[in-house]
Design an enzyme around this catalytic site. Structure first.
Site, short mmCIF file in Angstrom:
data_model
loop_
_atom_site.label_atom_id
_atom_site.label_comp_id
_atom_site.label_asym_id
_atom_site.label_seq_id
_atom_site.Cartn_x
_atom_site.Cartn_y
_atom_site.Cartn_z
N ASP A 191 0.83 -1.20 0.00
CA ASP A 191 0.00 0.00 0.00
C ASP A 191 0.87 1.26 0.00
O ASP A 191 1.85 1.34 0.75
CB ASP A 191 -0.88 -0.02 1.26
CG ASP A 191 -1.96 1.04 1.23
OD1 ASP A 191 -2.84 0.96 0.38
OD2 ASP A 191 -1.91 1.96 2.08
N GLU A 210 1.81 -0.68 -4.99
CA GLU A 210 0.86 0.38 -5.32
C GLU A 210 1.65 1.67 -5.31
O GLU A 210 1.92 2.25 -4.25
CB GLU A 210 -0.27 0.47 -4.30
CG GLU A 210 -1.32 1.47 -4.75
CD GLU A 210 -2.01 2.28 -3.64
OE1 GLU A 210 -3.07 2.85 -3.92
OE2 GLU A 210 -1.49 2.36 -2.53
C1 GLC Z 1 -4.20 3.03 -0.79
C2 GLC Z 1 -5.43 2.17 -0.71
C3 GLC Z 1 -6.58 3.03 -0.30
C4 GLC Z 1 -6.28 3.62 1.05
C5 GLC Z 1 -4.95 4.36 1.05
C6 GLC Z 1 -4.48 4.61 2.44
O1 GLC Z 1 -4.29 3.98 -1.79
O2 GLC Z 1 -5.63 1.49 -1.91
O3 GLC Z 1 -7.78 2.32 -0.29
O4 GLC Z 1 -7.30 4.50 1.41
O5 GLC Z 1 -3.94 3.60 0.45
O6 GLC Z 1 -4.05 3.43 3.05
#
Ligand code: GLC
Ligand code: CA
Length: 568
Positions: A215, A278
């Protein structure tokens, strides 16, 4: 015949994997409380195996106060009680492996929940203490320290700083939270933080998970000087003119962390354990830095996700993605959807010109939507996505063609974006509505296992029944059967998955590329019919081909190798 799958031991599994994203709150609810859970996921694993995916990625399943739907983790070595227990997780992993599915879980290293013991300890401890040094605490500005330490803002609206009350009852220091105030950022300059996450990785690798989705992978490292962001817009003006970096996104320092993580994964070779980042960064070249040979295995290709349904843009993203990944030897990924963005079937349902790169639900609410067009394009997009080289992601419900749910009543909304912007931004609830498995509303459309279940945590619209697994299964024209056939073919045809493409000569608004000598994928994004050569044998079409390829249609075809003319 196109060559069939040879020896699968040749290519590591993750270079071609189709990964299905399970959002645990919304996938399947075994105990009828209206919230998805691990026994629910377990009960539906055969469905996923039959669908033909290779792996599942499960969004956070850890204990959480759910201020951000589980991305606020209060304990990384346990399971959220509403989802189940560690035993349920072990059983889920074992069942998945038994069905030939790999299991990837989410790890959230940028921040913790404010209910995590580390943060409660930090609040109780004094400024300058080791407990506070796990987070980013600073004194405030202004004469009384009542101004935030800098101008950074939270992704969910408002400033990225919150002020604490010290033990003596007086207003005290501020702590950084790039997301909600209940998600304090960790201090990755602190070796203790690094060691803790190394151990968390090992904890889950030892339990058998096959990998982690990281994340906010681009956010961990902050400029210790905490300079103002000022007018910098990320990522379009990523670096200052003098070559310095953004103060908190995509800084060079994150890569050292991932080199360490890779060396941990490498200690678990059988089967290979993997990472997917991500990382919302500026362009394919920046992304490729995350997947250098000694770093992460894969990273989500958000440029593809963000690309409108326009041939020139899609072709550009495909080319830049392939070129940047080839330089580092990593397989690209192709992703159109996840739990943070409006559903593809709705995003594609409007005129694609002039859409912002990260389309929010509010942008779609301003446009005229044609749901049938959205479905047609989503079908074509699925065939494009699954024909490109490398791995692919499917967000739960994409395989059913679920649209975005726009009309969630205010009192049912859950996303912090909605609350923190006082309803100005609707946020992400509309793509998180619990899945329909049957057409029976009295069981939450089969989402809940027991009769007479509680209301689902987000309300389901009436059309859910027609879009359920039961309604679509066996219907040749359904989205579900399109996905099933495409995934079966993808397994059968060795040329799909990892590899390369060669563009074929075609009109500018028709994307036509070859994989291997005899497989072609052709997507018509023009307003005109495209005449396919007579001797092209259609393997799969997203909409009827009669006999021309009509607008917003994609086909997979087998060609005579002699006739293929790679253009570049
Ligand atoms: C990422 C996740 C999202 C979340 C954010 C904070 O972007 O995919 O859903 O709100 O991180 O953890
Ligand atoms: Ca439940």
């Amino acid at each position: 015949m196109i060559e069939s799958v040879p020896d699968s031991t040749q290519t590591p599994w993750w270079r071609s994997a189709v990964v299905y994203q399970v959002y645990p709150r919304s996938f399947a609810d075994a105990n009828g409380d209206g919230i998805g859970d691990l026994p629910g996921i377990r009960s539906r694993l055969p469905y996923l195996a039959e669908l033909g995916v290779d792996a599942i990625w499960i969004s956070p399943w850890y204990p959480s106060p759910m201020k951000d739907a589980g991305y606020d983790v209060s304990d990384f070595r346990s399971i959220e009680p509403t989802f189940g227990t560690l035993d349920d997780a072990d059983a889920l992993i074992a069942d998945a492996h038994g069905l030939g599915l790999k299991v990837i879980i989410d790890i959230v290293p940028n921040h913790l929940s404010d209910q995590h013991v580390w943060f409660t300890e930090a609040l109780a401890a004094a400024p300058g203490s080791p407990q506070r040094a796990r987070f980013v605490f600073r004194d405030g500005g202004g004469t009384d320290g009542d101004l935030p330490p800098n101008d950074w803002h939270s992704e969910f609206g408002g400033p990225a700083w919150a002020r604490v009350t010290e033990a003596d009852g007086r207003p005290g220091q501020w702590y950084l939270h790039l997301f909600t105030p209940e998600q304090p950022d960790l201090n990755w300059e602190n070796p203790e933080v690094r060691r803790e996450f190394d151990e968390i990785l090992r904890f889950w690798f030892d339990r058998g998970v096959d990998g982690f989705r990281i994340d906010v992978a681009h956010g961990l490292v902050k400029d210790p000087q905490l300079p103002d962001v000022g007018a910098l817009v990320f990522p379009s003006t990523l670096e200052h003119a003098d070559g310095s970096e953004h103060p908190h996104w995509d800084r060079a320092g994150v890569h050292e962390i991932y080199r360490g993580w890779r060396s941990i994964a490498n200690q678990y070779p059988n089967p290979e354990r993997v990472f997917v980042a991500e990382a919302w960064v500026g362009g394919a070249e920046r992304l490729a830095r995350y997947v250098r040979p000694d770093e992460l295995h894969t990273a989500f290709n958000f440029e593809f996700l963000s690309s409108p349904w326009l041939a020139e843009q899609l072709r550009g993203v495909i080319d830049s993605t392939l070129a940047a990944h080839a330089l580092v030897g990593a397989p690209p990924t192709w992703v159109r959807a996840n739990h943070d963005v409006p559903r593809d079937a709705s995003r594609l349902a409007c005129d694609q010109h002039g859409l912002p790169p990260r389309v929010a639900v509010d942008d779609l609410m301003e446009r005229e939507l044609d749901p049938a067009l959205g479905q047609r394009r989503a079908r074509a997009a699925a065939l494009l996505t699954l024909a490109l080289p490398g791995g692919a992601y499917i967000y739960q419900g994409e395989e059913l063609g679920l649209p975005e749910v726009f009309d969630i009543p205010a009192e049912s909304r859950q996303d912090p974006t909605w609350f923190n912007t006082a309803g100005e931004r609707h946020g992400r609830d509309g793509c998180r509505v619990p899945l329909p498995w049957t057409s029976e509303p009295n069981t939450n459309y089969g989402f809940s296992g027991l009769p007479d279940p509680a209301q689902p945590w987000l309300p389901q619209p009436d059309e859910w029944g027609h879009r359920s697994v039961a309604a679509e299964a066996g219907q040749p024209d359904s989205m579900l059967e399109l996905y099933r056939t495409a995934l079966r073919l993808r397994r059968e045809l060795a040329v799909l998955g990892d590899g390369d493409i060669a563009w074929l000569d075609s009109p500018a608004d028709v994307l036509c590329f070859r994989r291997g000598p005899r497989f072609v994928c052709c997507v018509n994004l023009s307003a005109d019919n495209f005449v396919l050569p007579d001797d092209w044998k259609i393997l799969l079409a997203s909409s009827p081909v009669a006999p021309e390829l009509r607008p917003d249609t994609a086909v997979w075809v087998e060609i005579d190798a002699q006739l293929s003319r790679p253009q570049r």
